[in-house]
Design a protein around this motif. Structure first.
Motif, short mmCIF file in Angstrom:
data_model
loop_
_atom_site.label_atom_id
_atom_site.label_comp_id
_atom_site.label_asym_id
_atom_site.label_seq_id
_atom_site.Cartn_x
_atom_site.Cartn_y
_atom_site.Cartn_z
N VAL A 1 4.82 -3.59 -1.48
CA VAL A 1 3.41 -3.96 -1.45
C VAL A 1 3.07 -4.70 -2.72
O VAL A 1 3.66 -4.46 -3.78
N ALA A 2 2.11 -5.63 -2.65
CA ALA A 2 1.76 -6.46 -3.78
C ALA A 2 0.28 -6.37 -4.12
O ALA A 2 -0.24 -7.19 -4.87
N VAL A 3 -0.41 -5.38 -3.58
CA VAL A 3 -1.83 -5.19 -3.86
C VAL A 3 -2.06 -3.74 -4.25
O VAL A 3 -1.16 -2.92 -4.16
N ARG A 4 -3.28 -3.42 -4.68
CA ARG A 4 -3.59 -2.07 -5.12
C ARG A 4 -4.93 -1.64 -4.51
O ARG A 4 -5.76 -2.48 -4.18
N PRO A 5 -5.16 -0.34 -4.36
CA PRO A 5 -6.44 0.13 -3.84
C PRO A 5 -7.61 -0.36 -4.70
O PRO A 5 -7.53 -0.40 -5.92
N GLY A 6 -8.68 -0.75 -4.01
CA GLY A 6 -9.87 -1.27 -4.69
C GLY A 6 -9.87 -2.77 -4.87
O GLY A 6 -10.91 -3.35 -5.23
N GLN A 7 -8.75 -3.42 -4.61
CA GLN A 7 -8.65 -4.86 -4.80
C GLN A 7 -9.31 -5.61 -3.65
O GLN A 7 -9.11 -5.28 -2.49
N ARG A 8 -10.11 -6.62 -3.98
CA ARG A 8 -10.69 -7.50 -2.97
C ARG A 8 -9.67 -8.57 -2.60
O ARG A 8 -8.98 -9.12 -3.46
N VAL A 9 -9.52 -8.84 -1.31
CA VAL A 9 -8.59 -9.86 -0.86
C VAL A 9 -9.30 -10.84 0.05
O VAL A 9 -10.18 -10.47 0.83
#
Length: 341
Positions: free
Chosen positions: A293-301
């Motif tokens: 995975v390359a994102v984290r919780p709370g991140q806007r995409v």
């Protein structure tokens, strides 16, 4: 020694490879005191979960996934400009040698991202600063060596074999094996396959077509291996399949088809490594069985944002992506009501 150094724990912003899954993502650990990190590590070990317990040590087996090397792409490209070694070649070697873990050390004493043996390459490393635990020094030392090997043997396959130590005086790849049983032929196969994955990244990706489920795969199309609501009580606790399975090869880049907020990223039980996005209209998209995975919780995409790489983690019988959707109340819905496949 800090636990992040001893166990290869990366920051939340770093892609996480299957072979180097980090306990901070799996258990929600940020920067806690050492005793809490120690307890979390012991808890993880007690679960006897192979995906969590297999920490990188620099062995060639870690070439199965490229997620861990992507965070080093700027340094790899800098090395390409200086030494003429394609960044994908360097990345393929890195994936095989360390899985992208800058703290990797082999039982034989090789260190860092490219698993350099200090006693053999101290002089070469000295030209770039000398500290082989420094990612830039490590990569540049390997690039210098690979450039020399390519000039000598005339192919990247042979340069990779020579880097591994399996080439004879006539420039032929040999079956010489390392301590874990990988032969020179195995190594070259791993190199070719990993290089091909990295070269695919240069193709156009991340193109979003409104309403298309294929936007998740950057526009590429793969076979649907299982439809939504297929009844199989022997496999599913609910009795039926809760999403659509797409038979994407491991390492396929995955993108968000919508704008939204990441609410979960990392290990997620039977889903394996997954990414869960709450869309702006309240619906939820889940992508399961990822290798990294390359994102984290709370991140806007935004639509088209890179989310990670496909794989076969969790409750999975082969490489694929599980695409699941839920409505605003959390009820499972047919993904085809929202996405066209």
């Amino acid at each position: 020694m800090r636990y992040d150094a001893a166990y290869g724990i990366r920051s939340f912003l770093a892609p996480v490879s299957r072979s180097a899954i980090t306990y901070d993502l799996a258990y929600g650990i940020r920067k806690r005191p050492d005793d809490q990190l120690r307890q979390a590590l012991l808890t993880a070990a007690a679960e006897k979960n192979p995906a969590l317990n297999k920490l990188p040590s620099g062995a060639a087996e870690y070439g199965a996934d490229i997620g861990g090397v992507l965070q080093w792409k700027p340094l790899l490209q800098e090395a390409e400009r200086q030494f003429g070694v394609p960044w994908q070649v360097l990345g393929a070697i890195m994936a095989i040698e360390s899985g992208g873990n800058a703290k990797a050390r082999s039982p034989q004493g090789a260190v860092g991202l490219m698993q350099i043996m200090p006693n053999y390459h101290a002089g070469r490393a000295a030209k770039y600063g000398g500290d082989l635990w420094d990612p830039k020094v490590n990569i540049f030392t390997a690039a210098d060596l690979l450039s020399e090997l390519y000039r000598r043997y005339g192919s990247w396959d042979k340069a990779a074999a020579a880097y591994f130590g399996a080439i004879d005086a006539s420039g032929n790849v040999t079956g010489a094996r390392d301590a874990i049983g990988t032969s020179g032929y195995d190594y070259v196969d791993k190199f070719r396959n990993t290089l091909a994955k990295l070269q695919q990244l240069e193709q156009a990706g991340g193109k979003v077509v409104p309403g298309s489920g294929w936007s998740i795969f950057g526009g590429a199309r793969f076979p649907i291996t299982q439809e939504y609501a297929n009844y199989n009580p022997s496999m599913y606790s609910s009795g039926y399949h809760t999403g659509i399975d797409i038979g994407a090869p491991s390492g396929t880049r995955l993108y968000s088809p919508f704008r939204g907020t990441v609410v979960q990223a990392g290990w997620n039980g039977g889903y394996g490594n997954s990414v869960t996005i709450k869309l702006d209209d309240g619906k939820v998209l889940i992508l399961g069985h990822l290798s990294s995975v390359a994102v984290r919780p709370g991140q806007r995409v935004d639509a088209g944002a890179f989310l990670g790489l496909s794989g076969s983690t969790g409750y999975s019988t082969g490489p694929h992506v599980h695409v699941e959707m839920r409505d605003q109340s959390g009820k499972i819905i047919d993904p085809r009501n929202y996405l066209m496949f």
